[in-house]
Design an enzyme around this catalytic site. Structure first.
Site, mmCIF file in Angstrom:
data_model
loop_
_atom_site.group_PDB
_atom_site.id
_atom_site.type_symbol
_atom_site.label_atom_id
_atom_site.label_comp_id
_atom_site.label_asym_id
_atom_site.label_seq_id
_atom_site.Cartn_x
_atom_site.Cartn_y
_atom_site.Cartn_z
ATOM 1 N N ASP A 154 -30.585 0.444 -44.548
ATOM 2 C CA ASP A 154 -29.933 0.875 -43.304
ATOM 3 C C ASP A 154 -28.802 1.876 -43.584
ATOM 4 O OD1 ASP A 154 -29.579 0.873 -40.548
ATOM 5 O OD2 ASP A 154 -29.563 -1.312 -40.392
ATOM 6 N N GLU A 187 -32.251 5.437 -41.192
ATOM 7 C CA GLU A 187 -31.078 6.296 -40.999
ATOM 8 C C GLU A 187 -31.018 6.808 -39.566
ATOM 9 O OE1 GLU A 187 -29.347 10.413 -41.193
ATOM 10 O OE2 GLU A 187 -31.363 9.737 -40.677
ATOM 11 N N TRP A 188 -31.950 6.332 -38.748
ATOM 12 C CA TRP A 188 -32.004 6.581 -37.293
ATOM 13 C C TRP A 188 -32.205 8.056 -36.920
ATOM 14 C CZ3 TRP A 188 -26.541 4.730 -38.152
ATOM 15 C CH2 TRP A 188 -26.538 3.409 -38.638
ATOM 16 N N GLY A 189 -32.623 8.882 -37.875
ATOM 17 C CA GLY A 189 -32.915 10.282 -37.563
ATOM 18 C C GLY A 189 -31.705 11.193 -37.521
ATOM 19 N N ASP A 210 -32.215 2.406 -32.393
ATOM 20 C CA ASP A 210 -33.046 1.203 -32.246
ATOM 21 C C ASP A 210 -33.815 1.158 -30.930
ATOM 22 O OD1 ASP A 210 -31.657 0.649 -34.523
ATOM 23 O OD2 ASP A 210 -30.919 -1.300 -33.871
HETATM 24 C C1 GLA Z 1 -29.646 -1.418 -37.367
HETATM 25 C C2 GLA Z 1 -31.130 -1.129 -37.562
HETATM 26 C C3 GLA Z 1 -31.942 -2.267 -36.972
HETATM 27 C C4 GLA Z 1 -31.549 -3.571 -37.649
HETATM 28 C C5 GLA Z 1 -30.062 -3.812 -37.516
HETATM 29 C C6 GLA Z 1 -29.589 -4.979 -38.366
HETATM 30 O O1 GLA Z 1 -29.296 -1.404 -36.020
HETATM 31 O O2 GLA Z 1 -31.477 0.094 -36.984
HETATM 32 O O3 GLA Z 1 -33.321 -2.028 -37.103
HETATM 33 O O4 GLA Z 1 -31.941 -3.535 -38.992
HETATM 34 O O5 GLA Z 1 -29.307 -2.675 -37.942
HETATM 35 O O6 GLA Z 1 -28.214 -5.191 -38.284
#
Ligand code: GLA
Length: 400
Positions: A154, A187-189, A210
């Site tokens: 993450d 890394e969410w992009g 997410d």
């Molecule tokens: C982030 C990630 C999620 C999950 C949470 C856990 O938000 O994007 O997919 O792994 O952390 O805390």
């Protein structure tokens, strides 16, 4: 052979092999040839993870037929870790995992599945547990000794870290253990991981924030941060990223919400179909012990899964959109096409796919098969048209 010739061959050989000494990536070569499939604790259970839960889900994965359908990785997300000891060694929550991780990984392996775990490139995980920063090689060795096959890494608490360098570092650490471990970049992009994820040895990379268990919408969180995404908001953000995916390296539009209760069965069928056409990793996140037969039938639809897992590894793309109506197309290795007719609107509408939109000449006759009813609908020339219910899809395989 002349001496000079021999010297030349040896020198050339050394030059060719030198980079391999510097960094041996061969360990992780060939991983995730098709998009990874599995189950992860986060979407349903958040921090409520335990040895008992993971064993129960492992059993359910087998009993429900999901293992047979291709689901492979059982992944523990955030909150399994509580601290580090004086030597820097990560400490597993002793109350929730009383026998530690190795016996749990052994159990998952004993039923023929693979074991995954979660950490973070920063100082802390997103739930505030100890992160991996400064402990990458130590943690990688620990994971390998437990028998970890998959690491989701993450991006919380990374302050000024460089994303590309951070993920290259954990990949090198994983490879140095000698154990092949899938690397899931989470890394969410933010730093466009589709541009560098493959080069640093990432096998999949999140492209967005997410997913939330609802149909659509993108909203700021109550505390102001961006963003809470419904399923269709995530879908929209995949448009344009198709060419970056392929065998061993996939765009990850986040894990499945199928069966978590926030959408209707029809909407979950759409969610699953669209993820399959995107060649997305299929990581279920529902309670497998108590799912209804409708949900199980969605998650185990082998014809839809075959689209996702097609060895050609092409990500599908949106080829037509008009208001709430869309056509998505994915090229399949045998020359056929997987097509999703999608209706986001509030009432049933007619949707048409024309052969030109999917790379076929108009005069071609092709068999159209419905992948949800498992029936051939007949032979069609030039186009296929059908009503599609509200928030529904028709998922087709079109074979000349
Ligand atoms: C982030 C990630 C999620 C999950 C949470 C856990 O938000 O994007 O997919 O792994 O952390 O805390």
């Amino acid at each position: 052979m002349k001496r000079s010739c021999f010297v030349l061959i040896v020198t050339l050989g050394l030059l060719v092999t030198l980079p391999a000494w510097a960094e041996d990536n061969s360990v992780s070569e060939g991983l995730a040839a098709t998009p990874p499939m599995g189950w992860n604790t986060w979407n349903k259970f958040h921090c409520n993870v335990s040895d008992e839960l993971v064993r129960a889900m492992t059993d359910a994965l087998v009993k429900s037929g999901m293992k047979d359908a291709g689901y492979q990785y059982v992944v523990i997300d955030d909150c399994w870790q509580v601290s580090r000891d004086q030597t820097g060694q990560i400490v597993v929550d002793p109350n929730r995992f009383p026998s530690g991780m190795k016996p749990l990984a052994d159990y998952v392996h004993s039923v023929g599945l693979k074991f995954g775990i979660y950490s973070d490139a920063g100082a802390k995980t997103c739930a505030g547990r100890p992160g991996g920063l400064g402990h990458e090689y130590q943690d990688a060795l620990t994971y390998a000794s437990w028998g970890v096959d998959y690491l989701k890494y993450d991006w919380c608490h990374t302050t000024t870290q460089d994303a590309r360098a951070s993920y290259a570092n954990i990949r090198a650490a994983l490879d140095a253990t000698g154990r092949p471990i899938v690397l899931s970049i989470c890394e969410w992009g933010k730093a466009k991981p589709w541009l560098w994820g493959k080069e640093v040895g990432g096998n999949l990379w999140r492209t967005t924030d997410d997913i939330q268990d609802r149909w659509g919408g993108k909203e700021k969180w109550p505390h102001g941060g961006c963003c809470s995404n419904g399923m269709t908001a995530i879908l929209d953000e995949q448009v344009g990223l198709e060419s970056y995916a392929g065998p061993g390296h996939w765009n990850d539009p986040d894990m499945l919400e199928v069966g978590n209760g926030g959408m209707s069965t029809t909407e979950y069928r759409a969610h699953f179909s669209l993820w399959a056409v995107l060649a997305a990793p299929l990581i279920a996140g529902n309670d497998l012990r108590s799912m209804t037969s409708e949900i199980r039938d969605i998650l185990t639809n082998k014809e839809v899964i075959a689209i996702d897992q097609d060895p050609l590894g092409r990500e599908g793309r949106r080829v037509w959109k008009q208001g709430d109506l869309e056509v998505w197309n994915k090229e399949i290795q045998d020359g056929s096409r997987a097509v999703v007719l999608f209706n986001r609107g509030s009432s049933a509408e007619q949707v048409t796919v024309a052969w030109e939109q999917i790379g076929y000449p108009g005069h071609l006759a092709a068999v159209v098969r419905d992948l949800w009813t498992h029936k051939d609908l007949g032979k069609f020339v030039g186009k296929f048209s059908s009503p599609v219910e509200s928030h529904a899809v028709l998922m087709l395989r079109i074979s000349p």
